[in-house]
Design an enzyme around this catalytic site. Sequence first.
Site, PDB file in Angstrom:
ATOM      1  N   ASP A  98      -6.543  -5.241  -0.886  1.00 52.14           N
ATOM      2  CA  ASP A  98      -6.389  -3.968  -2.006  1.00 52.14           C
ATOM      3  C   ASP A  98      -6.049  -4.732  -3.282  1.00 52.14           C
ATOM      4  O   ASP A  98      -6.716  -4.524  -4.500  1.00 52.14           O
ATOM      5  CB  ASP A  98      -5.500  -3.172  -1.670  1.00 52.14           C
ATOM      6  N   PHE A 150       2.733  -1.286 -11.776  1.00 49.79           N
ATOM      7  CA  PHE A 150       2.463  -0.736 -10.381  1.00 49.79           C
ATOM      8  C   PHE A 150       1.511   0.374 -10.380  1.00 49.79           C
ATOM      9  O   PHE A 150       1.706   1.164 -10.955  1.00 49.79           O
ATOM     10  CB  PHE A 150       3.903  -0.441  -9.848  1.00 49.79           C
ATOM     11  N   ARG A 163      -1.974   7.279  -1.335  1.00 53.84           N
ATOM     12  CA  ARG A 163      -3.117   6.625  -1.000  1.00 53.84           C
ATOM     13  C   ARG A 163      -4.387   6.988  -1.106  1.00 53.84           C
ATOM     14  O   ARG A 163      -5.441   6.512  -1.293  1.00 53.84           O
ATOM     15  CB  ARG A 163      -3.093   6.027   0.458  1.00 53.84           C
TER      16      ARG A 163
HETATM   17  P1  IMP Z   1       1.377 -10.146  -3.063  1.00 54.20           P
HETATM   18  O1  IMP Z   1       1.665 -10.830  -1.442  1.00 54.20           O
HETATM   19  O2  IMP Z   1       2.555 -10.190  -4.014  1.00 54.20           O
HETATM   20  O3  IMP Z   1      -0.167 -10.624  -3.623  1.00 54.20           O
HETATM   21  O4  IMP Z   1       1.194  -8.833  -2.441  1.00 54.20           O
HETATM   22  C1  IMP Z   1       0.204  -8.169  -1.931  1.00 54.20           C
HETATM   23  C2  IMP Z   1       0.680  -6.681  -1.418  1.00 54.20           C
HETATM   24  O5  IMP Z   1       1.581  -6.105  -2.154  1.00 54.20           O
HETATM   25  C3  IMP Z   1      -0.738  -5.635  -1.528  1.00 54.20           C
HETATM   26  O6  IMP Z   1      -1.337  -5.972  -0.399  1.00 54.20           O
HETATM   27  C4  IMP Z   1      -0.187  -4.324  -1.835  1.00 54.20           C
HETATM   28  O7  IMP Z   1       0.170  -3.978  -0.465  1.00 54.20           O
HETATM   29  C5  IMP Z   1       1.363  -4.702  -2.277  1.00 54.20           C
HETATM   30  N1  IMP Z   1       1.326  -4.523  -3.882  1.00 54.20           N
HETATM   31  C6  IMP Z   1       1.390  -5.369  -4.966  1.00 54.20           C
HETATM   32  N2  IMP Z   1       1.115  -4.664  -6.100  1.00 54.20           N
HETATM   33  C7  IMP Z   1       1.058  -3.584  -5.701  1.00 54.20           C
HETATM   34  C8  IMP Z   1       0.887  -2.482  -6.777  1.00 54.20           C
HETATM   35  O8  IMP Z   1       0.680  -2.393  -8.024  1.00 54.20           O
HETATM   36  N3  IMP Z   1       0.758  -1.202  -6.041  1.00 54.20           N
HETATM   37  C9  IMP Z   1       0.700  -0.849  -4.728  1.00 54.20           C
HETATM   38  N4  IMP Z   1       0.921  -2.088  -3.681  1.00 54.20           N
HETATM   39  C10 IMP Z   1       1.061  -3.214  -4.485  1.00 54.20           C
END
Ligand code: IMP
Length: 177
Positions: A98, A150, A163
């Site tokens: 996502d 966010f 979602r």
């Molecule tokens: P990363 O490991 O920091 O790249 O984070 C990835 C995961 O964090 C994603 O698959 C999301 O589930 C969650 N995430 C990061 N930013 C957001 C956001 O802005 N909204 C919702 N979920 C987020």
Amino acid sequence: MNEIKKILIKESDIKRKVKEVADTVTADYAGEKLLAVCVLRGASIFFADLVREINLDLELDFISASSYGSGTSSSGEVKMIKDLSEPIAGKNVLIVEDIVDTGITLSYLKKIFATRNPKSLRICTLLDKPSRRKTELVPEYRCFEIPNEFVVGYGLDYNERFRALKDVCVINEDAVK
Ligand code: IMP
């Protein structure tokens, strides 16, 4: 106070871009088989739309991993909650996510998958927040680059809420707390 602050990317723009990225994937893997891997749960809606626009001999699989506890800040730790159902040796693997935020989740998944000898391994993400990156990870395919806000909707959640929204939206954190 309204829980949704604003729409960042509207449904019609998502639809157009998903088709465009799916066409690129189709062209890039022409004549090849592809295993599309959905990273649950956030990528589920994007995945369902994307794979139906890809015109290839496709297999689908699902994994679940998480680098977040609850709320909007990363714990920095990745947990594999559900692994792939089948081996990936010799297959073209496209991980569908996502959002790439810090990149910690996908760097971890890429490292694990690479040890299983796939024929190729690439990443396709709906959203990319490059300003937050803590790793060198660069997704091969991405639909939208977004600022450091966010977001929820189109599969993305805040504490499991929002979602099913059709648009990608920015929440009012003071209102949802
Ligand atoms: P990363 O490991 O920091 O790249 O984070 C990835 C995961 O964090 C994603 O698959 C999301 O589930 C969650 N995430 C990061 N930013 C957001 C956001 O802005 N909204 C919702 N979920 C987020």
